[in-house]
Design a protein around this motif. Structure first.
Motif, PDB file in Angstrom:
ATOM      1  N   ARG A   7      -3.507  -2.187  -3.016  1.00 22.86           N
ATOM      2  CA  ARG A   7      -2.801  -0.958  -2.637  1.00 22.86           C
ATOM      3  C   ARG A   7      -1.295  -1.255  -2.710  1.00 22.86           C
ATOM      4  N   GLU A  70       0.129  -1.193   7.417  1.00 19.92           N
ATOM      5  CA  GLU A  70      -1.324  -1.382   7.485  1.00 19.92           C
ATOM      6  C   GLU A  70      -2.056  -0.674   6.342  1.00 19.92           C
ATOM      7  N   ASP A  71      -1.359   0.231   5.628  1.00 21.85           N
ATOM      8  CA  ASP A  71      -1.995   1.003   4.563  1.00 21.85           C
ATOM      9  C   ASP A  71      -1.779   0.419   3.172  1.00 21.85           C
TER      10      ASP A  71
END
Length: 252
Positions: A7, A70-71
């Motif tokens: 990500r 956190e993403d």
């Protein structure tokens, strides 16, 4: 075999102009193409293990909104026409955010040109105008042993478009390469950061437009413009740099 998932948040520190904007929309679009090409190339050399990329783009110049750590697994800071050493509110906010990322252990940083300089600034080394002037179009970077290892090349040919530099290496990083006009062409710290002063996302079409525009604006004189245009269509190793970025994000 489990496919790795990455990500990646792209922090857009500027926007393209002219035909480049028409084709790619944003610098996030340019980097998405580059990283996807890097993933394809990585799959050819890594037992077919093509990482699954989940890429998001963030306009941090006009909107004070950043990804939650956190993403994401990696954060990429793009190039920019702005000065990395200026104190505009959005630049100070970016330096602060970069320091926040550097303080933690999981999310990794990638810096390109202006982004490379912002990471240098966040690590408290001098960033400023170079006394050697502009470096433009495809330039040969002399790689260090670590640079050769990370990019899989003996020498790196990469597009440049800068007159600002990082003046010294932070103590904790490994040196990646240098040119006659810029001693700090890239920095690396395992599981923490990787940067390049050049533009792996650029191609001859993009840089030709920048050279022409800056020549028309009087920023580049005839000599600099002609010199840049003589090298702008030469081979460049942007995809190899993208592979290096992805390998860095996948390192354990």
């Amino acid at each position: 075999m489990k496919v790795p998932r990455l990500r990646i948040a792209i922090l857009e520190c500027d926007e393209p102009v002219g035909k480049t904007k028409e084709k790619y929309g944003t610098y996030g679009g340019l980097f998405t193409e580059l990283l996807n090409n890097g993933a394809k190339k990585l799959a050819e050399s890594d037992e077919g293990r093509k990482p699954e990329l989940e890429i998001s783009s963030w306009d941090i110049v006009n909107k004070d909104v950043y990804p939650k750590l956190e993403d994401v697994d990696g954060i990429l800071l793009t190039g920019s026409k702005y000065n990395s050493f200026d104190n505009d509110p959005w630049i100070l906010r970016l330096v602060e955010f970069t320091r926040e990322v550097l303080k933690q252990k999981r999310v990794r940083l990638i810096g390109v040109c202006f982004g490379h300089q912002i990471i240098g600034r966040a690590m408290d080394v001098k960033v400023d105008r170079s006394d050697k002037g502009w470096e433009v179009a495809v330039v040969k970077v002399q790689l260090t042993k670590k640079g050769k290892e990370l990019f899989g090349l003996e020498d790196l040919h990469i597009h440049q478009m800068h007159r600002d530099i990082v003046y010294a290496y932070p103590d904790s990083v490994e040196h990646l390469g240098h040119t006659d006009r810029c001693d700090v062409q890239g920095m690396y710290e395992k599981n923490r950061l990787i940067t390049v002063q050049g533009h792996p996302e650029f191609n001859g079409e993009v840089v030709s437009e920048l050279l022409q525009r800056r020549h028309d604006q009087g920023i580049f004189n005839d000599e600099m413009y002609n010199d840049g245009m003589s090298r702008v269509q030469k081979h460049h190793d942007g995809v190899a740099v993208a592979v290096g970025f992805l390998k860095f994000l996948l390192e354990t």
